[in-house]
Design a protein around this motif. Structure first.
Motif, PDB file in Angstrom:
ATOM      1  N   LYS A 156      -9.584  -1.689  -7.657  1.00  0.00           N
ATOM      2  CA  LYS A 156      -8.287  -2.070  -8.216  1.00  0.00           C
ATOM      3  C   LYS A 156      -8.457  -2.469  -9.676  1.00  0.00           C
ATOM      4  O   LYS A 156      -9.486  -3.049 -10.046  1.00  0.00           O
ATOM      5  N   ARG A 157      -7.436  -2.147 -10.448  1.00  0.00           N
ATOM      6  CA  ARG A 157      -7.459  -2.527 -11.862  1.00  0.00           C
ATOM      7  C   ARG A 157      -6.152  -3.231 -12.221  1.00  0.00           C
ATOM      8  O   ARG A 157      -5.091  -2.867 -11.732  1.00  0.00           O
ATOM      9  N   GLY A 222       0.104  -6.408 -13.075  1.00  0.00           N
ATOM     10  CA  GLY A 222      -0.649  -6.722 -11.867  1.00  0.00           C
ATOM     11  C   GLY A 222      -1.695  -5.684 -11.515  1.00  0.00           C
ATOM     12  O   GLY A 222      -2.072  -4.849 -12.332  1.00  0.00           O
ATOM     13  N   TRP A 223      -2.131  -5.756 -10.252  1.00  0.00           N
ATOM     14  CA  TRP A 223      -3.239  -4.924  -9.776  1.00  0.00           C
ATOM     15  C   TRP A 223      -2.713  -3.646  -9.143  1.00  0.00           C
ATOM     16  O   TRP A 223      -1.703  -3.649  -8.458  1.00  0.00           O
ATOM     17  N   MET A 224      -3.434  -2.570  -9.373  1.00  0.00           N
ATOM     18  CA  MET A 224      -3.050  -1.302  -8.768  1.00  0.00           C
ATOM     19  C   MET A 224      -4.281  -0.461  -8.480  1.00  0.00           C
ATOM     20  O   MET A 224      -5.324  -0.596  -9.138  1.00  0.00           O
ATOM     21  N   GLU A 225      -4.126   0.400  -7.457  1.00  0.00           N
ATOM     22  CA  GLU A 225      -5.186   1.343  -7.127  1.00  0.00           C
ATOM     23  C   GLU A 225      -4.969   2.641  -7.877  1.00  0.00           C
ATOM     24  O   GLU A 225      -3.935   2.828  -8.521  1.00  0.00           O
ATOM     25  N   ARG A 226      -5.931   3.521  -7.784  1.00  0.00           N
ATOM     26  CA  ARG A 226      -5.916   4.740  -8.600  1.00  0.00           C
ATOM     27  C   ARG A 226      -4.669   5.583  -8.377  1.00  0.00           C
ATOM     28  O   ARG A 226      -4.140   6.182  -9.315  1.00  0.00           O
ATOM     29  N   GLU A 227      -4.169   5.630  -7.138  1.00  0.00           N
ATOM     30  CA  GLU A 227      -3.010   6.483  -6.865  1.00  0.00           C
ATOM     31  C   GLU A 227      -1.691   5.846  -7.267  1.00  0.00           C
ATOM     32  O   GLU A 227      -0.641   6.496  -7.211  1.00  0.00           O
ATOM     33  N   GLY A 228      -1.713   4.577  -7.670  1.00  0.00           N
ATOM     34  CA  GLY A 228      -0.485   3.916  -8.097  1.00  0.00           C
ATOM     35  C   GLY A 228       0.433   3.609  -6.926  1.00  0.00           C
ATOM     36  O   GLY A 228      -0.004   3.527  -5.781  1.00  0.00           O
ATOM     37  N   GLY A 229       1.714   3.437  -7.212  1.00  0.00           N
ATOM     38  CA  GLY A 229       2.677   3.107  -6.170  1.00  0.00           C
ATOM     39  C   GLY A 229       3.485   4.303  -5.732  1.00  0.00           C
ATOM     40  O   GLY A 229       3.072   5.456  -5.889  1.00  0.00           O
TER      41      GLY A 229
END
Length: 320
Positions: A156-157, A222-229
């Motif tokens: 997560k970034r 905030g935090w998100m994974e590579r694929e986003g929302g």
């Protein structure tokens, strides 16, 4: 009592109960066959103590009756009283049989439930009980390796964003590119802000972003994974922030269908694989459930193969 009915049906329920017990004893009087038909593992080698019509009461019936009453040791008087109770019950059951109550849908349904449950307890449950912990560790480790992705959290970034929505207006898009380029230039001239990624874009968000939920928070989304929302906007931000190399890095001004973006990579939470030891119990429970479900499905399939159903014409079809 095996099931509940409204108070107006209490007598009917009691009669059904005794009738079902008679059927469970293997004492169905529907055929009114000879006593030779009264066989089965519970009857072999037993002499009837009492006979009421087509119903015989055996020693095993008396023993069960005493056990259900919690009587472990019974003298002759207690045995005689228990046998009297069984005789009274048998008289009720015989009366119910003579009244054809064994054909009552309530009785038939309850009898079917009792027999099916008893057969499962006899033939299926021992199989299911044998599928129990502990399972071999080698098998659990094999499952762990095969399903490793289930126990791994993705990287997560955390990102900060300056975003302007130009829509399809080409002139406005060019203006916004220039505006965010100026913001980016100012950012790199502010050494203090550059050294503190946790501040995001600081006060720049107020004047250089239209993203309402983040513009007063330094642009931090905030935090998100590579694929986003689920939406295109977060997918765009995720794609940009994951293209950056190190925390603190700032993207160039990027134009996409979703708008004009300037993204800062703030921090990273690495992907983490939960160790085998922390998930072994979970793995074992899931595997036992799978094996038991598989055993039950196989059991039911074998029954279906042995006793295939025959579809009969429905009343509706016959009327046509």
């Amino acid at each position: 009592m095996l099931f509940r009915l409204p108070s107006t049906s209490r007598f009917r329920l009691q009669t059904c109960h005794w009738l079902i017990l008679a059927l469970m004893f293997g004492l169905t009087a529907c055929d009114q066959k000879s006593e030779k038909a009264e066989t089965g593992s519970a009857r072999e080698g037993e002499q009837a103590l009492v006979k009421v019509g087509s119903i015989s009461i055996f020693e095993s019936d008396l023993a069960l009756h005493l056990k259900e009453k919690g009587i472990l040791r019974a003298d002759e008087d207690i045995r005689l009283e228990a046998l009297r109770q069984l005789t009274s019950r048998a008289q009720l059951v015989q009366a119910a049989l003579d009244a054809k109550l064994d054909q009552d849908p309530v009785v038939r349904a309850e009898f079917a439930r009792i027999l099916s449950t008893q057969y499962k307890e006899h033939a299926l449950f021992p199989q299911l009980k044998s599928i129990a912990p502990p399972l071999p560790e080698a098998r659990l480790r094999e499952l762990y390796q095969a399903n490793e992705s289930r126990y791994r959290s993705n990287e997560k970034r955390q990102a900060a964003v300056l975003w302007l929505n130009a829509g399809k207006d080409v002139n406005r898009q060019k203006q916004y590119e220039e505006k965010l380029a100026a913001a980016r230039e100012w950012f790199f001239k502010n050494s203090d802000l550059e050294k503190h990624p946790e501040q995001g874009f600081s006060m720049l968000g107020i004047d250089y972003s239209e993203h309402q939920s983040s513009r007063y928070k330094g642009g931090i989304v905030g935090w998100m994974e590579r694929e986003g929302g689920m939406d295109g906007w977060t997918k765009a931000v995720a794609e940009i922030v994951f293209s950056l190399k190190n925390p603190g890095d700032v993207s160039g001004v990027i134009v996409r269908d979703e708008g004009v973006f300037l993204v800062r990579y703030l921090a990273m939470e690495p992907a983490v694989l939960r160790p085998f030891e922390s998930v072994s119990d979970e793995l074992e429970k899931a595997e036992i459930k799978r094996l038991r479900d598989e055993a039950e499905a196989s059991f039911m399939k074998a029954l279906a193969d042995k006793y295939p159903s025959q579809k009969l014409s429905s009343a509706t079809q016959e009327s046509q």
